[in-house]
Design an enzyme around this catalytic site. Structure first.
Site, PDB file in Angstrom:
ATOM      1  N   CYS A 168       0.807  -1.222   0.000  1.00 37.62           N
ATOM      2  CA  CYS A 168       0.000   0.000   0.000  1.00 37.62           C
ATOM      3  C   CYS A 168       0.837   1.266   0.000  1.00 37.62           C
ATOM      4  O   CYS A 168       0.412   2.291  -0.533  1.00 37.62           O
ATOM      5  CB  CYS A 168      -0.989   0.007   1.161  1.00 37.62           C
ATOM      6  SG  CYS A 168      -0.222  -0.012   2.787  1.00 37.62           S
ATOM      7  N   HIS A 180      -2.440   1.507   7.288  1.00 38.26           N
ATOM      8  CA  HIS A 180      -2.700   1.556   5.856  1.00 38.26           C
ATOM      9  C   HIS A 180      -2.335   2.926   5.298  1.00 38.26           C
ATOM     10  O   HIS A 180      -2.537   3.955   5.949  1.00 38.26           O
ATOM     11  CB  HIS A 180      -4.192   1.264   5.622  1.00 38.26           C
ATOM     12  CG  HIS A 180      -4.570   1.095   4.192  1.00 38.26           C
ATOM     13  ND1 HIS A 180      -3.860   0.304   3.313  1.00 38.26           N
ATOM     14  CD2 HIS A 180      -5.598   1.621   3.471  1.00 38.26           C
ATOM     15  CE1 HIS A 180      -4.448   0.339   2.126  1.00 38.26           C
ATOM     16  NE2 HIS A 180      -5.494   1.137   2.191  1.00 38.26           N
TER      17      HIS A 180
END
Length: 340
Positions: A102, A178
């Site tokens: 990510c 994230h």
């Protein structure tokens, strides 16, 4: 999904064996020096990443133009904050299909949607963008994951690990982090999150409005959703290469007519030269820090522990470390030993 702590797993069932297998992607530290070197490693020039320490408007203003933001946060599986767009083929969006990607995914999503005279994507990113132009987000994610150069640059920051930690079967206590990107595209603000089905449209940007004034309240709102003690956030800005910007301003002051007086012009040039020196020093510091990140200290540590054990010093050092880590217990033991 990613984490800046190798002892914490991500929501995609993180492998704790680093990036040894051919298709594994390592964990990436949320650091501007790491992201700036990744940009260079991809072959892209004219861009760098800066850390933002405050949500105050002044913290953003001195970095402008800011082309996009990269936000690291504790992941919660919530509904998107805006409308998920699935009919915008002109926006480069790729689904995240591999573990721990990510950080790179957020960075590349910003770069491939960016059109600015300061930024040259280079061969690798330009070819990836052209090849993926007519593909669906899932296929784009597969193409990105299979791009060898991008994966190698990402995994060049893999941390050496002496011990393999088994994944915990109980995921309730695991902190998941994230990376996502925010950027303006054709008059609208979008969130680019590879875990979603498509780009998330967060709102309109007025013709005379700075897009940062639109995105700041959104990010602040995200942060307020967490408990008061939650501090695991990081915000970075994708900006034009600061050194090049300052050097370009110096060149303009030297070569072009200026409304400033000669003395003021020379003072401005001196100020810009000092900024260039600071940028050069920052880049040297980034290179040194990244060398240290990549260096494998484990053989040295193991040998040091062996030598301390063989000379009988290790046990005493461990006892001192325990006393420092538990001062309240040590104080209580001392009080218990005092005569009544």
């Amino acid at each position: 999904m990613d984490t800046d702590n190798p002892g914490q797993a991500t929501v995609e069932a993180v492998t704790t064996k680093g990036a040894t297998a051919a298709n594994n992607w390592c964990l990436i530290e949320s650091d501007p020096g790491v992201f700036t070197e990744m940009i260079s490693g991809f072959g892209c020039t004219g861009a760098q990443v800066e850390e933002i320490w405050s949500m105050n408007a002044d913290a953003f203003r001195h970095l402008e133009p800011i082309h996009g933001l990269i936000f690291l946060f504790k992941w919660l599986d919530n509904m998107p904050a805006g409308r998920v767009v699935t009919d915008r083929s002109d926006i480069f969006f790729a689904r995240q299909v591999v573990t721990n990607a990510c950080a790179t995914q957020a960075l590349i999503s910003l770069l491939l949607n960016l059109q600015h005279e300061d930024i040259d994507l280079g061969q690798t990113l330009s070819e990836l963008k052209i090849f993926c132009q007519d593909l669906c987000p899932e296929c784009r994610g597969q193409c990105l994951a299979k791009e060898e150069k991008i994966r190698k640059v990402h995994n060049s920051f893999a941390r050496p690990q002496l011990f393999v930690v088994e994944d915990s079967a109980d995921s309730e206590d695991v902190d998941c982090y994230h990376f996502v990107g925010f950027m303006p595209i054709k008059g609208k603000l979008y969130e680019l999150d590879g875990m979603k089905e498509g780009p998330i449209e967060l709102g309109e940007i007025g013709q005379q409005q700075n897009w940062l004034d639109v995105v700041r309240p959104i990010i602040e709102g995200r942060m307020e959703r967490y408990s008061g003690g939650e501090i695991h956030f990081n915000l970075m800005a994708l900006v034009s290469d600061r050194q090049r910007c300052y050097e370009r301003q110096i060149q303009m002051l030297v070569e072009l007519a200026s409304p400033l007086s000669y003395a003021d012009c020379q003072a401005e040039i001196a100020t810009l030269i000092s900024f260039v020196k600071l940028e050069k020093e920052k880049k040297r510091r980034y290179r040194k820090e990244n060398i240290r990140r990549r260096h494998n200290y484990l053989p040295f540590i193991v040998e040091l522990l062996k030598q301390l054990g063989e000379t009988g010093q290790l046990l005493a050092i461990c006892d001192k470390a325990k006393d420092r880590s538990c001062p309240s217990k040590s104080n209580k033991d001392t009080m218990d030993q005092q005569p009544q």
